[in-house]
Design a protein around this motif. Structure first.
Motif, PDB file in Angstrom:
ATOM      1  N   HIS A  17      27.003  -5.437 -12.696  1.00  0.00           N
ATOM      2  CA  HIS A  17      25.569  -5.721 -12.778  1.00  0.00           C
ATOM      3  C   HIS A  17      25.188  -6.846 -11.818  1.00  0.00           C
ATOM      4  CE1 HIS A  17      21.981  -7.742 -14.524  1.00  0.00           C
ATOM      5  NE2 HIS A  17      21.572  -6.489 -14.671  1.00  0.00           N
ATOM      6  N   THR A  18      26.011  -7.899 -11.789  1.00  0.00           N
ATOM      7  CA  THR A  18      25.736  -9.027 -10.881  1.00  0.00           C
ATOM      8  C   THR A  18      25.779  -8.583  -9.428  1.00  0.00           C
ATOM      9  OG1 THR A  18      26.692 -10.592 -12.467  1.00  0.00           O
ATOM     10  CG2 THR A  18      26.497 -11.326 -10.183  1.00  0.00           C
ATOM     11  N   ARG A  19      26.750  -7.744  -9.075  1.00  0.00           N
ATOM     12  CA  ARG A  19      26.866  -7.264  -7.706  1.00  0.00           C
ATOM     13  C   ARG A  19      25.654  -6.407  -7.329  1.00  0.00           C
ATOM     14  NH1 ARG A  19      32.432  -4.698  -5.548  1.00  0.00           N
ATOM     15  NH2 ARG A  19      32.995  -6.888  -5.918  1.00  0.00           N
ATOM     16  N   MET A  20      25.209  -5.559  -8.238  1.00  0.00           N
ATOM     17  CA  MET A  20      24.048  -4.709  -7.966  1.00  0.00           C
ATOM     18  C   MET A  20      22.788  -5.558  -7.795  1.00  0.00           C
ATOM     19  SD  MET A  20      22.461  -1.576 -10.237  1.00  0.00           S
ATOM     20  CE  MET A  20      21.927  -2.707 -11.532  1.00  0.00           C
ATOM     21  N   VAL A  21      22.617  -6.579  -8.651  1.00  0.00           N
ATOM     22  CA  VAL A  21      21.454  -7.451  -8.559  1.00  0.00           C
ATOM     23  C   VAL A  21      21.458  -8.204  -7.233  1.00  0.00           C
ATOM     24  CG1 VAL A  21      20.358  -9.509  -9.525  1.00  0.00           C
ATOM     25  CG2 VAL A  21      21.146  -7.692 -11.042  1.00  0.00           C
ATOM     26  N   ASN A  22      22.630  -8.693  -6.808  1.00  0.00           N
ATOM     27  CA  ASN A  22      22.730  -9.406  -5.532  1.00  0.00           C
ATOM     28  C   ASN A  22      22.359  -8.513  -4.357  1.00  0.00           C
ATOM     29  OD1 ASN A  22      23.537 -11.776  -6.768  1.00  0.00           O
ATOM     30  ND2 ASN A  22      25.718 -11.331  -6.546  1.00  0.00           N
ATOM     31  N   ARG A  23      22.781  -7.245  -4.409  1.00  0.00           N
ATOM     32  CA  ARG A  23      22.433  -6.304  -3.343  1.00  0.00           C
ATOM     33  C   ARG A  23      20.943  -6.008  -3.324  1.00  0.00           C
ATOM     34  NH1 ARG A  23      27.487  -2.005  -4.027  1.00  0.00           N
ATOM     35  NH2 ARG A  23      29.077  -3.342  -3.053  1.00  0.00           N
ATOM     36  N   LEU A  24      20.332  -5.941  -4.492  1.00  0.00           N
ATOM     37  CA  LEU A  24      18.887  -5.724  -4.550  1.00  0.00           C
ATOM     38  C   LEU A  24      18.126  -6.909  -3.980  1.00  0.00           C
ATOM     39  CD1 LEU A  24      18.501  -4.034  -8.070  1.00  0.00           C
ATOM     40  CD2 LEU A  24      18.221  -2.961  -5.823  1.00  0.00           C
ATOM     41  N   TRP A  25      18.597  -8.116  -4.278  1.00  0.00           N
ATOM     42  CA  TRP A  25      17.964  -9.312  -3.714  1.00  0.00           C
ATOM     43  C   TRP A  25      18.110  -9.336  -2.196  1.00  0.00           C
ATOM     44  CZ3 TRP A  25      14.360 -12.044  -5.685  1.00  0.00           C
ATOM     45  CH2 TRP A  25      14.294 -12.303  -7.044  1.00  0.00           C
ATOM     46  N   LEU A  26      19.283  -8.931  -1.705  1.00  0.00           N
ATOM     47  CA  LEU A  26      19.495  -8.882  -0.258  1.00  0.00           C
ATOM     48  C   LEU A  26      18.553  -7.868   0.389  1.00  0.00           C
ATOM     49  CD1 LEU A  26      21.129  -9.756   2.227  1.00  0.00           C
ATOM     50  CD2 LEU A  26      22.794  -7.961   1.659  1.00  0.00           C
ATOM     51  N   LEU A  27      18.393  -6.706  -0.247  1.00  0.00           N
ATOM     52  CA  LEU A  27      17.481  -5.684   0.268  1.00  0.00           C
ATOM     53  C   LEU A  27      16.044  -6.195   0.269  1.00  0.00           C
ATOM     54  CD1 LEU A  27      16.988  -2.789   1.242  1.00  0.00           C
ATOM     55  CD2 LEU A  27      16.841  -2.085  -1.163  1.00  0.00           C
ATOM     56  N   LEU A  28      15.657  -6.874  -0.809  1.00  0.00           N
ATOM     57  CA  LEU A  28      14.301  -7.424  -0.899  1.00  0.00           C
ATOM     58  C   LEU A  28      14.079  -8.481   0.181  1.00  0.00           C
ATOM     59  CD1 LEU A  28      11.593  -7.670  -2.349  1.00  0.00           C
ATOM     60  CD2 LEU A  28      12.660  -9.332  -3.903  1.00  0.00           C
ATOM     61  N   SER A  29      15.087  -9.309   0.420  1.00  0.00           N
ATOM     62  CA  SER A  29      14.990 -10.337   1.459  1.00  0.00           C
ATOM     63  C   SER A  29      14.779  -9.707   2.826  1.00  0.00           C
ATOM     64  CB  SER A  29      16.249 -11.202   1.464  1.00  0.00           C
ATOM     65  OG  SER A  29      16.231 -12.140   2.513  1.00  0.00           O
ATOM     66  N   LEU A  30      15.504  -8.610   3.106  1.00  0.00           N
ATOM     67  CA  LEU A  30      15.358  -7.909   4.383  1.00  0.00           C
ATOM     68  C   LEU A  30      13.973  -7.303   4.515  1.00  0.00           C
ATOM     69  CD1 LEU A  30      16.640  -6.839   6.989  1.00  0.00           C
ATOM     70  CD2 LEU A  30      17.484  -4.880   5.692  1.00  0.00           C
ATOM     71  N   VAL A  31      13.470  -6.710   3.449  1.00  0.00           N
ATOM     72  CA  VAL A  31      12.132  -6.106   3.480  1.00  0.00           C
ATOM     73  C   VAL A  31      11.066  -7.169   3.739  1.00  0.00           C
ATOM     74  CG1 VAL A  31      10.379  -4.929   2.089  1.00  0.00           C
ATOM     75  CG2 VAL A  31      12.752  -4.145   2.030  1.00  0.00           C
ATOM     76  N   VAL A  32      11.194  -8.320   3.078  1.00  0.00           N
ATOM     77  CA  VAL A  32      10.220  -9.404   3.276  1.00  0.00           C
ATOM     78  C   VAL A  32      10.243  -9.879   4.730  1.00  0.00           C
ATOM     79  CG1 VAL A  32       9.694 -11.799   2.684  1.00  0.00           C
ATOM     80  CG2 VAL A  32      10.250 -10.166   0.882  1.00  0.00           C
ATOM     81  N   ALA A  33      11.451 -10.023   5.301  1.00  0.00           N
ATOM     82  CA  ALA A  33      11.574 -10.454   6.692  1.00  0.00           C
ATOM     83  C   ALA A  33      10.913  -9.460   7.640  1.00  0.00           C
ATOM     84  CB  ALA A  33      13.046 -10.642   7.058  1.00  0.00           C
ATOM     85  N   LEU A  34      11.109  -8.170   7.396  1.00  0.00           N
ATOM     86  CA  LEU A  34      10.500  -7.139   8.247  1.00  0.00           C
ATOM     87  C   LEU A  34       8.978  -7.147   8.118  1.00  0.00           C
ATOM     88  CD1 LEU A  34      12.992  -4.169   7.727  1.00  0.00           C
ATOM     89  CD2 LEU A  34      12.707  -5.579   9.777  1.00  0.00           C
ATOM     90  N   VAL A  35       8.499  -7.380   6.903  1.00  0.00           N
ATOM     91  CA  VAL A  35       7.041  -7.430   6.697  1.00  0.00           C
ATOM     92  C   VAL A  35       6.443  -8.615   7.442  1.00  0.00           C
ATOM     93  CG1 VAL A  35       5.229  -7.822   4.973  1.00  0.00           C
ATOM     94  CG2 VAL A  35       7.074  -6.205   4.493  1.00  0.00           C
ATOM     95  N   VAL A  36       7.105  -9.774   7.351  1.00  0.00           N
ATOM     96  CA  VAL A  36       6.618 -10.959   8.059  1.00  0.00           C
ATOM     97  C   VAL A  36       6.622 -10.725   9.568  1.00  0.00           C
ATOM     98  CG1 VAL A  36       7.118 -13.382   8.596  1.00  0.00           C
ATOM     99  CG2 VAL A  36       7.293 -12.563   6.239  1.00  0.00           C
ATOM    100  N   LEU A  37       7.706 -10.123  10.092  1.00  0.00           N
ATOM    101  CA  LEU A  37       7.777  -9.843  11.525  1.00  0.00           C
ATOM    102  C   LEU A  37       6.696  -8.848  11.941  1.00  0.00           C
ATOM    103  CD1 LEU A  37       9.187 -10.212  14.225  1.00  0.00           C
ATOM    104  CD2 LEU A  37      10.799  -8.424  13.569  1.00  0.00           C
TER     105      LEU A  37
END
Length: 276
Positions: A17-37
């Motif tokens: 569960h912790t590993r899945m949550v960390n991957r989701l946070w990483l994906l969300l971080s990437l999406v936010v960066a792309l939106v800002v760019l």
């Protein structure tokens, strides 16, 4: 027949569960960066400085800029040249910082002589004394390696030194009471306790080496990521320039992950505090 390989422990439900949550946070971080760019790429004042990853309405994009550099036979040679310079500079910095840091921690006269100068030089931007090194060594790879070596040495030396100073002195005193000599104390107490700080120094040293690239390679280098960024700014090729900047960031991230893997293997005995 005895097992030659240690069986890998299956992950618990909580760990999965912790590993899945960390991957989701990483994906969300990437999406936010792309939106800002993307927002920056469509702005009137920011659009030219921050092109998007892919082309929008025929505008220049990061991928188009990198493709242009590939057609010029520049991207690969720049990457290889920078990695050689960073590897040589970081290697020299690591090899020289270890003995100096231990000598500073163990012998007060050495610390009194060297520490003030380390604190003095490491607060000076590398770009300030880069021309002096070029005048001394000439153009080419040597000035880049020396500049990266200076910056990584200062960073790692002071980090390892403070790590050694933070070792519990009670352990050293107890070892001396039990008859341990300086060699025993070094290999059985000091060195194992310093490993986490050495790895932290490696992490900071790699970061210092990459952040010094622009200063190191903008002073007479024939190729390199930093040199190319300095050249592209004169021609306002911001798409390729941003691509090179992203490449440096990716390299730093991958090196950081590598240090994390090494740290996990060498300091598995150390308790780690999980963030909330």
């Amino acid at each position: 027949m005895s097992k030659t390989k240690r069986e890998k422990r299956p992950l618990t439900k909580a760990e999965r569960h912790t590993r899945m949550v960390n991957r989701l946070w990483l994906l969300l971080s990437l999406v936010v960066a792309l939106v800002v760019l993307f927002i920056l790429s469509i702005g009137k004042k920011t659009g030219r400085s921050f092109p998007f990853i892919v082309s929008i309405n025929g505008r220049p994009s990061v991928l188009q800029g990198l493709q242009t550099m590939i057609k010029r036979d520049a991207l690969w040679s720049d990457f290889v040249s920078s990695m050689i310079s960073v590897a040589l500079g970081f290697g020299l910095g690591f090899i020289t910082s270890l003995p100096v840091a231990f000598l500073m921690a163990w012998y007060t006269p050495v610390r009194k002589i060297i520490e003030p100068w380390i604190n003095f030089i490491r607060n000076i931007p590398a770009l300030a004394y880069a021309p002096l090194i070029v005048i001394m060594l000439g153009v080419g790879r040597a000035p880049s390696v020396v500049l990266i070596w200076i910056c990584t040495f200062m960073t790692m030396c002071i980090t390892i030194f403070h790590g050694i100073r933070n070792i519990d002195n009670t352990l050293v005193k107890a070892a001396r009471v039990l008859g341990a000599n300086d060699m025993d104390i070094f290999f059985r107490i000091t060195l194992p306790a310093t490993v986490p700080f050495i790895l932290t120094a490696v992490r900071l040293g790699l970061s210092a080496g990459l952040t010094t690239l622009l200063a190191a390679e903008s002073t007479g280098a024939q190729a390199g990521l930093g040199m190319r960024i300095s050249t592209l700014k004169t021609t306002f090729e911001t798409d390729a320039m941003l691509g090179y900047i992203i490449i440096i960031g990716i390299i730093g991230t991958l090196l950081n992950l590598l240090v994390d893997i090494i740290e996990g293997r060498l300091t598995s005995w150390q308790e780690k505090r999980e963030g909330a």
